[in-house]
Design a protein around this motif. Structure first.
Motif, PDB file in Angstrom:
ATOM      1  N   HIS A  22      64.954  53.227  23.900  1.00  0.00           N
ATOM      2  CA  HIS A  22      65.590  53.689  25.201  1.00  0.00           C
ATOM      3  C   HIS A  22      65.675  55.909  25.454  1.00  0.00           C
ATOM      4  O   HIS A  22      65.481  55.807  26.186  1.00  0.00           O
ATOM      5  N   PHE A  61      62.879  56.010  24.317  1.00  0.00           N
ATOM      6  CA  PHE A  61      60.979  56.266  24.634  1.00  0.00           C
ATOM      7  C   PHE A  61      61.547  55.544  26.145  1.00  0.00           C
ATOM      8  O   PHE A  61      60.115  57.107  27.101  1.00  0.00           O
ATOM      9  N   TYR A  62      61.974  55.389  27.556  1.00  0.00           N
ATOM     10  CA  TYR A  62      62.136  55.118  28.307  1.00  0.00           C
ATOM     11  C   TYR A  62      62.164  56.856  29.058  1.00  0.00           C
ATOM     12  O   TYR A  62      61.591  56.524  29.744  1.00  0.00           O
ATOM     13  N   LEU A  63      63.434  56.963  28.742  1.00  0.00           N
ATOM     14  CA  LEU A  63      63.351  58.957  29.373  1.00  0.00           C
ATOM     15  C   LEU A  63      62.741  59.061  28.549  1.00  0.00           C
ATOM     16  O   LEU A  63      62.161  60.246  29.078  1.00  0.00           O
ATOM     17  N   MET A  64      62.137  59.244  27.254  1.00  0.00           N
ATOM     18  CA  MET A  64      60.969  60.475  27.629  1.00  0.00           C
ATOM     19  C   MET A  64      59.475  60.190  28.252  1.00  0.00           C
ATOM     20  O   MET A  64      59.190  61.051  28.237  1.00  0.00           O
ATOM     21  N   SER A  65      59.057  59.438  27.849  1.00  0.00           N
ATOM     22  CA  SER A  65      57.869  58.722  28.968  1.00  0.00           C
ATOM     23  C   SER A  65      58.032  59.160  30.167  1.00  0.00           C
ATOM     24  O   SER A  65      57.199  59.426  31.256  1.00  0.00           O
ATOM     25  N   ARG A  66      59.320  59.963  30.549  1.00  0.00           N
ATOM     26  CA  ARG A  66      59.435  60.651  32.245  1.00  0.00           C
ATOM     27  C   ARG A  66      59.049  61.472  32.287  1.00  0.00           C
ATOM     28  O   ARG A  66      58.901  62.662  33.294  1.00  0.00           O
ATOM     29  N   GLY A  67      58.993  62.097  30.555  1.00  0.00           N
ATOM     30  CA  GLY A  67      58.785  63.651  30.532  1.00  0.00           C
ATOM     31  C   GLY A  67      60.131  64.207  30.563  1.00  0.00           C
ATOM     32  O   GLY A  67      60.059  65.657  30.018  1.00  0.00           O
ATOM     33  N   ILE A  68      61.258  64.199  30.071  1.00  0.00           N
ATOM     34  CA  ILE A  68      62.569  64.085  29.553  1.00  0.00           C
ATOM     35  C   ILE A  68      62.318  64.151  27.896  1.00  0.00           C
ATOM     36  O   ILE A  68      62.466  63.215  26.927  1.00  0.00           O
ATOM     37  N   PRO A  69      62.286  65.971  27.617  1.00  0.00           N
ATOM     38  CA  PRO A  69      62.668  66.023  26.327  1.00  0.00           C
ATOM     39  C   PRO A  69      63.560  65.117  25.304  1.00  0.00           C
ATOM     40  O   PRO A  69      64.428  64.650  25.662  1.00  0.00           O
ATOM     41  N   ARG A  70      63.123  64.817  24.082  1.00  0.00           N
ATOM     42  CA  ARG A  70      64.003  63.885  22.718  1.00  0.00           C
ATOM     43  C   ARG A  70      65.996  64.337  23.242  1.00  0.00           C
ATOM     44  O   ARG A  70      66.769  63.516  23.543  1.00  0.00           O
ATOM     45  N   LEU A  91      67.530  66.434  25.097  1.00  0.00           N
ATOM     46  CA  LEU A  91      67.447  66.398  26.633  1.00  0.00           C
ATOM     47  C   LEU A  91      67.953  64.592  27.478  1.00  0.00           C
ATOM     48  O   LEU A  91      69.386  64.332  27.228  1.00  0.00           O
TER      49      LEU A  91
END
Lengths: 453, 257
Positions: free
Chosen positions: A404, A406-415, A417
């Motif tokens: 989960h 990893f997916y969000l962070m791989s879009r540039g969203i910091p952990r 957030l």
């Protein structure tokens, strides 16, 4: 229990939970100047309390909440009723901030340390016969109504140990009465504040919405943070008469060190809508017992719950969808997120009595664990005695997993957030079902704050 | 093709985190700016692992070797930092994020790329999002749906390309985006990728795939074959055609430790 040993004068019970401060003398002194019916009711409730054993984890309903560890009744003293008034200048910051977030209301009541300190009801509503008042005052202003409905039909003392305790020891609370056909567009708000550690405060709320009336009631509980335990007990009785529409919202935002005990019973009449939302955010231990009784044909209850715990918070929700009448519907959705070492318990039963044909009853509890040490127990249950019904229940406990994030962070969203987005998205489903402006924003804001913390 | 490569992988060895399962056994690869590379390989050859390692998946550990992205040590960067610097991974199995709309998700991702005090312009964003959705044959109502929640396989893949289109990466890693897509959906995805390359000719793309089919729609400059955690053959588009004719059996799995 570590309660002070007391003599069992009746010879029929255990006197568990009877202490130096919580005892028959206290009840008698409370009842001293009260009308006979109330005095009798308190003393009868007290007798039931004495005779009822303290719930232990051997009971299914208390399996995951160990009272002998979590509630130290013998260290609590009662907070006597005394005249109090509210002034914005000297109001505690936390209370004031909470009230500043509120939008316009049809009426507003403030309870400080177990005493109603201020009541403000729009004149146009008072003129229509709406009553919003201190329960203590209502004993004299509305004696017939109270004698008929206070701790009788909805939450009688016989329901359990703590129902009995509250019925014996309540000092104040709220009466809201909405006459036939009167509709209040904006909610009635209640703000409660507790500031004294080592105390037990008992308060009751009685809401009566007559036929075809409409009202929303938002009850917010706040307190200081305490080193010593503080107990806040509330008993809530809600009557929606035929065709009435009622929303009851409880916002539990107590400080650390508090034990919040909330007993709620909603009685939904013919073709009425009686929706509830229980929000658990604060407190160290919080137990909610909610029994929604669908007693008129065509009644409808949406039962929503939302909780977010961190640290060592413990939430215990014990719900019952009690279908007595045919053609009624109840739909329950409780969702919670748990961080740190927080723990939640959800125990829900759908009970369809014989004769409650054509019942629709649904129950869903979903939990999201944000830490390895958090825990959620979910115990859904069905008891069905009618044969023509539609019922379902489901429970899940999921983890915010690596994939989960990893997916969000791989879009540039910091952990941080990313976690917030997931939690907000998860809990948001509950709020999206509550059409109550202002409250949703408020709750969203509080969760956001907690996530930042 | 311009100056230095955007990505340079040298003798990369990697394993599953916390386990003794080696997956990559010395991968060497250079991707220049604006180039389109494809890595083909059978299941379990390590090609998806390579894509995940480049994006920073915590489930893998690199044991030796180096990866330079625009001259910088990519493996030292956090997952979100890599994305902010222009690396994008289109997932093979996109994750569901209930309660978070695509619009909100992408706006948050764009906002995270901005410095303090800067704000995504909501109107520009909305226009951009709708334009990109149109290219990908997506209904505007899609923007308000929760990310991947209840999406079909094809919708999920399309949503990956939409994110890529809005986030405008410098290096796009497409991990088996073609798997599970019918021809129509594949053509839409291919059209989307081509449009992106037209808009930004410097954008580099690495396509990971099992099948040669997708390469008929998105023509690669370079094709590599991965077997047993190594690139065993590299060449032009003819490599893919050769694979189509002869299959992976022609390559013997290299002996591994």
């Amino acid at each position: 229990m570590a309660a002070t040993p007391a003599t069992d004068t009746t010879g029929t019970g255990l006197m568990e939970g009877v202490t130096d401060h919580i005892n028959r003398e206290a009840v008698e002194s409370l009842a001293a100047d009260e009308p006979q019916w109330l005095r009798d009711r308190r003393l009868e409730a007290w007798s039931l309390y004495e005779r009822t054993p303290m719930p232990t984890t051997r009971l299914e309903e208390w399996r995951y909440t160990n009272l002998s560890r979590k509630l130290k009744l013998d260290r609590l003293s009662l907070l006597p009723w005394e005249e109090r008034s509210y002034s914005p200048e000297s109001a505690p910051r936390r209370l004031k901030d909470a009230m500043d977030q509120d939008r316009d209301a049809s009426g507003h009541l403030i309870e400080l340390d177990g005493t109603v300190a201020s009541v403000d009801l729009g004149e146009e509503f008072a003129a229509k016969g709406v009553v919003l008042t201190s329960l203590r005052k209502a004993v004299h202003s509305h004696p017939e109504l109270l004698e008929e409905l206070l701790a009788t039909e909805a939450l009688p003392a016989g329901l359990g140990k703590f129902q009995a305790l509250n019925a014996a020891l309540w000092t104040d609370g709220v009466l809201l009465y909405v006459p036939k056909g009167v509709r209040l567009e904006r909610p009635i708000r209640v703000s409660r504040w507790s500031s004294e550690p080592g105390r037990a405060v008992f308060s009751r709320t009685l809401i009566v919405a007559e036929g075809a009336s409409q009202v929303s009631f938002v009850d917010e509980c706040l307190s200081e943070d305490f080193e010593e335990q503080m107990l806040a007990s509330t008993a809530v009785e809600v009557f929606a008469r035929d065709g009435a529409q009622v929303q009851f919202v409880s916002l539990q935002r107590m400080g650390t060190g508090t034990f919040h005990l909330s007993q709620q019973r909603t009685l939904a009449g013919r073709d009425s809508t009686l929706d509830t939302l229980n929000v658990g955010l604060g407190g160290t231990t919080a137990r909610v017992d909610l029994n929604a009784r669908l007693q008129g044909p065509g009644a409808n209850s949406d039962m929503l719950g939302l909780y977010f715990g961190d640290g060592d918070q413990h939430f215990d929700f014990n719900t019952s969808q009690d279908h007595v009448a045919p053609n009624a519907k109840s739909d329950l959705l409780y969702k919670g997120a748990l961080d740190g070492r927080a723990q939640s318990v959800f125990r829900g039963v759908i009970k369809v009595h014989r004769g409650a044909q054509q019942t629709d009853a649904y129950q869903t509890n979903r939990n999201l664990l944000l830490s390895d040490r958090a825990r959620a127990d979910s115990l859904p249950n069905l008891e069905i005695e009618a044969d023509d019904v539609r019922c379902s229940h489901g429970a899940t406990v999921g983890q915010l997993d690596q994939n989960h994030l990893f997916y969000l962070m791989s879009r540039g969203i910091p952990r941080e957030l990313a976690e917030r987005l997931v939690v907000m998205g998860f809990l948001g489903e509950v709020l999206s079902r509550l059409p109550l402006g202002g409250v949703v924003e408020k709750i969203t804001g509080i969760i956001d704050e907690k996530l930042h913390g | 093709m311009s100056d230095s490569p955007i990505l340079s992988i040298k003798d990369l060895h990697a394993k599953v985190a916390d386990e003794d399962i080696d997956i990559l056994h010395g991968v060497n690869l250079e991707i220049g700016r604006g180039e389109l590379h494809a890595i083909m390989g059978p299941n379990g050859s390590g090609k998806s692992t390579l894509a995940k390692i480049l994006a920073g998946h915590p489930g893998y550990e690199t044991t030796s070797g180096e990866v330079l992205y625009e001259g910088e040590d990519l493996l030292e960067l956090e997952v979100d930092e890599r994305a902010q610097k222009g690396v994008f991974l289109a997932f093979q199995y996109p994750v569901e994020v209930p309660g978070v709309s695509i619009a909100n998700f992408l706006r948050t991702a764009l906002q995270a790329r901005l410095g303090e005090g800067e704000e995504v312009d909501l109107f520009d964003f909305q226009d951009e999002l709708l334009a990109k959705m149109e290219i990908l044959d997506m209904d505007p109502s899609f923007a308000e749906r929760s990310v991947n929640d209840g999406f079909s396989g094809g919708e999920k893949k399309r949503n990956e390309i939409l994110q890529m289109a809005v986030l405008k990466p410098k290096l796009a890693l497409m991990d088996e985006t073609d798997s599970g897509l019918d021809i129509d959906a594949l053509q839409v995805v291919a059209k989307g990728v081509k449009r992106l390359q037209e808009e930004d000719p410097d954008m580099s793309v690495l396509i990971i795939t099992h099948y040669q089919r997708v390469l008929q729609y998105i023509e690669p400059d370079h094709v590599h074959v991965m077997i047993g955690g190594q690139l065993v053959r590299s060449g032009g588009a003819e490599v893919a055609a050769d694979l189509e004719a002869q299959g992976y059996e022609q390559f013997k799995t290299p002996a591994t430790g």
